[in-house]
Design a protein around this motif. Structure first.
Motif, PDB file in Angstrom:
ATOM      1  N   PRO A 164       0.841  -1.201   0.000  1.00 47.12           N
ATOM      2  CA  PRO A 164       0.000   0.000   0.000  1.00 47.12           C
ATOM      3  C   PRO A 164       0.880   1.256   0.000  1.00 47.12           C
ATOM      4  O   PRO A 164       1.662   1.475   0.939  1.00 47.12           O
ATOM      5  CB  PRO A 164      -0.800  -0.130   1.300  1.00 47.12           C
ATOM      6  CG  PRO A 164      -0.698  -1.567   1.685  1.00 47.12           C
ATOM      7  CD  PRO A 164       0.619  -2.036   1.188  1.00 47.12           C
ATOM      8  N   GLY A 195       0.351   4.520   0.306  1.00 46.95           N
ATOM      9  CA  GLY A 195       0.174   5.518   1.361  1.00 46.95           C
ATOM     10  C   GLY A 195       0.805   5.090   2.665  1.00 46.95           C
ATOM     11  O   GLY A 195       1.503   5.881   3.332  1.00 46.95           O
ATOM     12  N   ALA A 196       0.603   3.836   3.060  1.00 46.18           N
ATOM     13  CA  ALA A 196       1.190   3.326   4.303  1.00 46.18           C
ATOM     14  C   ALA A 196       2.709   3.315   4.225  1.00 46.18           C
ATOM     15  O   ALA A 196       3.398   3.608   5.216  1.00 46.18           O
ATOM     16  CB  ALA A 196       0.671   1.914   4.584  1.00 46.18           C
ATOM     17  N   LEU A 197       3.251   3.016   3.054  1.00 49.74           N
ATOM     18  CA  LEU A 197       4.704   3.013   2.896  1.00 49.74           C
ATOM     19  C   LEU A 197       5.266   4.429   3.038  1.00 49.74           C
ATOM     20  O   LEU A 197       6.294   4.632   3.695  1.00 49.74           O
ATOM     21  CB  LEU A 197       5.074   2.423   1.535  1.00 49.74           C
ATOM     22  CG  LEU A 197       6.564   2.319   1.221  1.00 49.74           C
ATOM     23  CD1 LEU A 197       7.284   1.453   2.258  1.00 49.74           C
ATOM     24  CD2 LEU A 197       6.776   1.745  -0.179  1.00 49.74           C
ATOM     25  N   ASP A 211       3.940   6.866   4.739  1.00 45.73           N
ATOM     26  CA  ASP A 211       3.838   7.214   6.167  1.00 45.73           C
ATOM     27  C   ASP A 211       5.001   6.625   6.956  1.00 45.73           C
ATOM     28  O   ASP A 211       5.564   7.299   7.841  1.00 45.73           O
ATOM     29  CB  ASP A 211       2.512   6.710   6.739  1.00 45.73           C
ATOM     30  CG  ASP A 211       1.314   7.482   6.221  1.00 45.73           C
ATOM     31  OD1 ASP A 211       1.508   8.601   5.713  1.00 45.73           O
ATOM     32  OD2 ASP A 211       0.186   6.958   6.325  1.00 45.73           O
ATOM     33  N   LEU A 212       5.358   5.368   6.660  1.00 46.76           N
ATOM     34  CA  LEU A 212       6.493   4.749   7.349  1.00 46.76           C
ATOM     35  C   LEU A 212       7.796   5.492   7.065  1.00 46.76           C
ATOM     36  O   LEU A 212       8.638   5.651   7.945  1.00 46.76           O
ATOM     37  CB  LEU A 212       6.637   3.287   6.919  1.00 46.76           C
ATOM     38  CG  LEU A 212       5.785   2.255   7.643  1.00 46.76           C
ATOM     39  CD1 LEU A 212       6.053   0.870   7.065  1.00 46.76           C
ATOM     40  CD2 LEU A 212       6.079   2.255   9.137  1.00 46.76           C
ATOM     41  N   SER A 262       8.004   8.379   9.406  1.00 47.51           N
ATOM     42  CA  SER A 262       7.643   8.109  10.797  1.00 47.51           C
ATOM     43  C   SER A 262       8.817   8.256  11.756  1.00 47.51           C
ATOM     44  O   SER A 262       8.630   8.234  12.975  1.00 47.51           O
ATOM     45  CB  SER A 262       7.094   6.681  10.916  1.00 47.51           C
ATOM     46  OG  SER A 262       8.136   5.730  10.663  1.00 47.51           O
TER      47      SER A 262
END
Length: 354
Positions: free
Chosen positions: A218, A220-222, A224-225, A228
């Protein structure tokens, strides 16, 4: 026609000597973590591995009288499939490659060994992992700054496709095939009449997840990571290739042990492996579309093709698309020798890396 083949991997360097295509010597030189910890980057292992190859040939009383040397190709810029003579530009690009992998050492080692051979000894690579023959429609993504660049098991996929064609009294250039390499990484290629017109990037994060790689994630999740502050760039890349896929979920890539645990009732392992099979089947379905549904055969190869568990469940999901053939394991050393011999016999042309 005496041919030396060289195939560097992350923890080994395989060498083989052939008389035409008959093996005279086959050796896997293992490299332990203790051996490699002295090097901070894979390109620093060049002299170490070169010397081990020369020492091994000397210990086996193998004279350096080769007609040619064929090495596993490295991760240079994208090129067409075929056989390329190693030149100074290729050596420069391998030494400064964006993707650091032991395969980048193969041509460099071969080039150095050729200097010890009396007379002219050409050094070649054949069908490296950066072979790019994608159709234009397969190259476009939703972001113009991130086009598709395949990295795949070109050498083994092509060798198996040619083997299948020969065994069925045809030619690779006449067939429409889906070839699936099932290994630590998984690549699924749509081969139309001798060209791989669509294939996933099996190294950088595309297609199905595998024992060692994450596959498509995904986006978007990548992102965000990445922001982070929990991981460095190097750590996140390991989460895509290396400590990813089945290794990340189950803590091991030992598929025999994993299948034993499934047989003993491990439901988590069963779900993860079945999910991988599901994603592979979806990728095969996508390649069926790339071939407009015209499929002469689906070929399963690589180390995981030895697994009855994986092959049987994969076959159940995809055999409605076309006949499924299984070629367990891989023989990249023989494939390298076959390419070298074809060049020496004038059966295929030598391409120039420019």
């Amino acid at each position: 026609m005496k041919i030396l083949t060289i195939n560097p991997g992350s923890t080994s360097t395989k060498i083989a000597v052939y008389e035409n295509t008959a093996p005279m010597l086959t050796v896997t030189i293992r490299h332990t973590p203790e051996d490699l910890k002295q090097f901070t980057a894979v390109e620093e292992q060049f002299g170490f591995r070169r010397d081990l190859v020369l020492e091994t040939l000397a210990k086996r009383n193998m004279p350096l009288d080769f007609k040619c040397i064929v090495a596993r190709g490295g991760l240079t810029k994208p090129i067409e499939g075929g056989v390329y003579e190693v030149n100074e530009l290729m050596l420069h690009d391998l030494e400064h490659a964006e993707h650091r992998h032991a395969c980048n050492l193969g041509a460099r080692i071969g080039y150095e060994i050729a200097k010890h051979v009396e007379g002219h000894c050409p050094v070649y690579i054949a069908d490296p992992g950066v072979v790019d023959e994608l159709e234009d429609v397969a190259r476009i993504t939703g972001s113009p700054i991130m086009p598709q660049h395949p990295i795949w098991h070109a050498l083994n996929q092509r060798a198996i496709a040619r083997r299948h064609a020969k065994e069925n009294h045809s030619k690779y250039e006449l067939l429409d095939l889906i070839v699936v390499h099932l290994g630590g990484g998984i690549s699924v290629g749509a081969h139309r009449h001798g060209r791989c017109i669509d294939v996933n990037n099996a190294l950088d994060g595309a297609g199905p997840f595998s024992p060692e790689r994450a596959g498509t994630l995904p986006a978007g999740a990548l992102i965000d990571l990445c922001y982070s502050n929990k991981y460095t760039c190097a750590q996140l890349k390991k989460r895509i290739s290396g400590n990813a896929g089945i290794a990340a979920h189950l803590g091991t890539t030992d598929m025999i042990a994993i299948e034993d645990s499934i047989a003993a009732g491990n439901k988590e392992a069963e779900l993860i492996v079945n999910s991988m099979i599901y994603q592979i089947a979806k990728e095969i379905g996508a390649k069926a579309v790339a071939l407009d549904g015209r499929i002469d055969a689906i070929l399963l190869t690589g180390g995981l093709a030895n697994s009855r568990y994986i092959v049987s469940r994969l076959r159940q999901r995809v055999d409605f698309l076309g006949p499924v053939y299984v070629y367990p394991g891989e023989d990249e050393m023989l494939a390298l020798a076959q390419n070298g011999l074809a060049v020496l016999r004038g059966e295929i042309p030598v391409k120039q890396y420019v």
